[in-house]
Design a protein around this motif. Structure first.
Motif, short mmCIF file in Angstrom:
data_model
loop_
_atom_site.label_atom_id
_atom_site.label_comp_id
_atom_site.label_asym_id
_atom_site.label_seq_id
_atom_site.Cartn_x
_atom_site.Cartn_y
_atom_site.Cartn_z
N GLY A 45 0.83 -1.21 0.00
CA GLY A 45 0.00 0.00 0.00
C GLY A 45 0.86 1.25 0.00
N THR A 46 0.21 2.38 -0.19
CA THR A 46 0.93 3.65 -0.20
C THR A 46 0.79 4.33 1.17
N GLY A 47 1.65 5.30 1.44
CA GLY A 47 1.58 6.05 2.70
C GLY A 47 2.84 5.94 3.54
N GLY A 48 3.58 4.83 3.41
CA GLY A 48 4.78 4.66 4.23
C GLY A 48 4.42 4.68 5.70
N ARG A 49 5.09 5.55 6.45
CA ARG A 49 4.81 5.63 7.89
C ARG A 49 3.52 6.39 8.20
N LEU A 50 2.88 6.96 7.19
CA LEU A 50 1.48 7.43 7.35
C LEU A 50 0.63 6.22 6.97
N SER A 51 0.50 5.32 7.91
CA SER A 51 -0.03 4.02 7.52
C SER A 51 -1.30 3.67 8.27
N THR A 52 -2.12 2.88 7.62
CA THR A 52 -3.39 2.44 8.21
C THR A 52 -3.55 0.96 7.91
N ARG A 53 -3.80 0.20 8.95
CA ARG A 53 -4.05 -1.22 8.75
C ARG A 53 -5.54 -1.47 9.00
N ARG A 54 -6.15 -2.21 8.10
CA ARG A 54 -7.60 -2.48 8.24
C ARG A 54 -7.83 -3.97 8.36
N ASN A 55 -8.77 -4.33 9.22
CA ASN A 55 -9.21 -5.73 9.30
C ASN A 55 -10.62 -5.74 9.88
N GLU A 56 -11.11 -6.92 10.18
CA GLU A 56 -12.51 -7.02 10.64
C GLU A 56 -12.73 -6.28 11.97
N ALA A 57 -11.65 -6.05 12.73
CA ALA A 57 -11.79 -5.37 14.04
C ALA A 57 -11.83 -3.85 13.89
N GLY A 58 -11.50 -3.33 12.73
CA GLY A 58 -11.53 -1.87 12.53
C GLY A 58 -10.33 -1.39 11.74
N SER A 59 -10.07 -0.09 11.81
CA SER A 59 -8.90 0.46 11.12
C SER A 59 -7.97 1.06 12.17
N MET B 213 -1.95 -2.27 18.45
CA MET B 213 -3.29 -1.98 17.90
C MET B 213 -4.31 -2.82 18.67
N PHE B 214 -5.25 -2.14 19.29
CA PHE B 214 -6.21 -2.84 20.15
C PHE B 214 -7.64 -2.43 19.79
N ALA B 215 -8.53 -3.42 19.72
CA ALA B 215 -9.97 -3.13 19.54
C ALA B 215 -10.70 -3.71 20.75
N LEU B 216 -11.59 -2.92 21.32
CA LEU B 216 -12.39 -3.36 22.47
C LEU B 216 -13.84 -3.51 22.04
N ARG C 72 -8.39 -0.36 34.62
CA ARG C 72 -9.09 -1.64 34.78
C ARG C 72 -8.57 -2.65 33.77
N ARG C 73 -8.89 -3.94 34.00
CA ARG C 73 -8.51 -4.98 33.06
C ARG C 73 -9.35 -4.84 31.80
N LEU C 74 -8.73 -5.12 30.66
CA LEU C 74 -9.43 -5.04 29.38
C LEU C 74 -9.33 -6.39 28.67
N SER C 75 -10.34 -6.71 27.88
CA SER C 75 -10.30 -7.96 27.09
C SER C 75 -10.45 -7.60 25.62
N PRO C 76 -9.35 -7.18 24.99
CA PRO C 76 -9.47 -6.73 23.59
C PRO C 76 -9.90 -7.87 22.66
N VAL C 77 -10.69 -7.52 21.67
CA VAL C 77 -11.07 -8.52 20.67
C VAL C 77 -10.02 -8.58 19.56
N HIS C 78 -9.10 -7.62 19.58
CA HIS C 78 -8.00 -7.61 18.61
C HIS C 78 -6.80 -6.97 19.29
N ALA C 79 -5.66 -7.62 19.23
CA ALA C 79 -4.45 -7.11 19.89
C ALA C 79 -3.23 -7.55 19.10
N VAL C 80 -2.58 -6.59 18.46
CA VAL C 80 -1.45 -6.89 17.57
C VAL C 80 -0.37 -5.82 17.80
N ALA C 81 0.89 -6.22 17.66
CA ALA C 81 1.98 -5.24 17.76
C ALA C 81 2.78 -5.19 16.46
#
Ligand SMILES: Cc1cc2nc3c(=O)[nH]c(=O)nc-3n(C[C@H](O)[C@H](O)[C@H](O)COP(=O)(O)OP(=O)(O)OC[C@H]3O[C@@H](n4cnc5c(N)ncnc54)[C@H](O)[C@@H]3O)c2cc1C
Length: 324
Positions: free
Chosen positions: A36-50, A179-182, A252-261
């Motif tokens: 994709g384009t953007g380099g370090r202006l980057s956006t990753r998309r998946n079912e959990a969001g952008s 990147m975390f989605a709750l 508080r504790r969180l249970s993310p539905v998406h968690a990636v580094a």
């Protein structure tokens, strides 16, 4: 006279350079190693969001950047962002629908070759620039502009001209980005929360508070010193550390539905070169990018414009000397 110019890298420096040269009537081809384009202006998309896992927002200190952001806003590719917890002066701007959207209008109509890493640059006896991609394909151009981070740019250009040794002075800080989605709101967290450079949460951003983003998503940027200490760790070991920092902020504790580094090896410029671009003696090889000017996207744009101006002002002299 129309020049044929190859640009290596479709980040902001490459995109503004490409736009300026194409608008002046030159034939521009952009080679980008990622998908994709953007380099370090980057956006990753998946079912959990952008997730904008690189730069979070852009600012404009100078008139050219202000004009660029206005133009991108008119085209629906940028918008102001006033988050809860905004802690630094100046207007903050984000890309639409994600940060990578900022470069899309700039590259409109330009030949962009995605997933095409350039592995080598040479100069043939006729003075043409020869690029070789990872598949072994060769391309010929009048000039090449290299916008990759300095260590990568140096590997490509130093064999051709000792002037590029200067790139060795540029220092980047790395950054681990989480990147975390709750699936429920973390109401106690502001949209922006800063920590220290030596910890796992130099910056926490509610990504979904930016215009046009949905859900409850967060970006956690590890500090430069902390990220450097953990640079070679496996992402699986980093995720819990970044999540812990997010939980600390949320109290508080969180249970993310998406968690990636994601590991950014060259994230922010700690020491810039202090020149807006570098050019080989023969004028056919130019290096630009944020590392030359400073640690912000505006610096990358400035450097990209400077590289284009150098090409527009200067007809390349015959390039003897190098034959590969
Ligand atoms: C985690 C993080 C947070 C940041 N936060 C901010 C912020 O809040 N505000 C701000 O202003 N700036 C921020 N920055 C800095 C900003 O993102 C950069 O200054 C700017 O995007 C750099 O643009 P560039 O075009 O110089 O380089 P890049 O965006 O790195 O573009 C270089 C491109 O070259 C490509 N490439 C490299 N080698 C090759 C090859 N051999 N062949 C083909 N393609 C190649 C790369 O894939 C990349 O797309 C941040 C950066 C990071 C990583």
């Amino acid at each position: 006279m129309t020049q044929s110019v190859a640009i290596i890298g479709a980040g902001l420096a490459g995109a503004v350079c490409a736009r300026a040269l194409a608008d002046a009537g030159h034939a521009v081809t952009v080679f980008e190693k990622s998908g994709g384009t953007g380099g370090r202006l980057s956006t990753r998309r998946n079912e959990a969001g952008s997730f904008d896992h690189g730069a979070q927002y852009l600012t404009a200190r100078g008139a050219p950047m202000r004009a660029l952001l206005d133009e991108l806003a008119e085209k629906g590719a940028a918008a102001p962002w006033v988050p809860e917890g905004k802690d630094r002066a100046g207007d903050w701007h984000v890309g639409l629908p994600g940060m990578s959207g900022l470069v899309k209008p700039l590259l409109d109509g330009i030949d962009v070759r995605l997933r095409t890493p350039v592995d080598a640059i040479g100069l043939d006896a006729q003075g043409h620039v020869r690029l070789t991609d990872a598949e072994g394909r060769d391309y010929r151009f009048g000039r090449v502009v290299v916008t990759a981070p300095a260590p990568q740019a140096m590997a490509l250009t130093l064999p051709l001209d000792p002037v590029f040794e200067a790139l060795d002075a540029i220092v980047y800080a790395p950054c681990w980005a989480g990147m975390f989605a709750l699936d429920e709101p973390a109401a106690d967290l502001p949209d922006v929360l800063r920590g220290d450079d030596d910890g796992p949460a130099a910056l926490i951003v509610r990504n979904s508070s930016k215009p046009g983003r949905a859900g409850e998503t967060f970006i956690v940027h590890g500090g430069g010193a902390w990220s450097a200490r953990h640079l070679e760790s496996e992402p699986d070991l980093i995720v819990p550390r970044l999540l812990g920092a997010l939980e600390h902020g949320a109290a508080r504790r969180l249970s993310p539905v998406h968690a990636v580094a994601h590991r950014w090896r060259y994230a922010r410029v700690d020491r810039a070169l202090g020149e807006d671009h570098l050019m080989s003696d023969c004028g056919r090889i130019i290096v630009c990018g944020d590392g030359l000017v400073g640690g912000r996207a505006e610096a990358a744009a400035h450097s990209g414009w400077a590289a284009a101006a150098a090409i527009l002002d200067r007809q390349a002299p015959p390039c003897g000397g190098y034959t590969i």
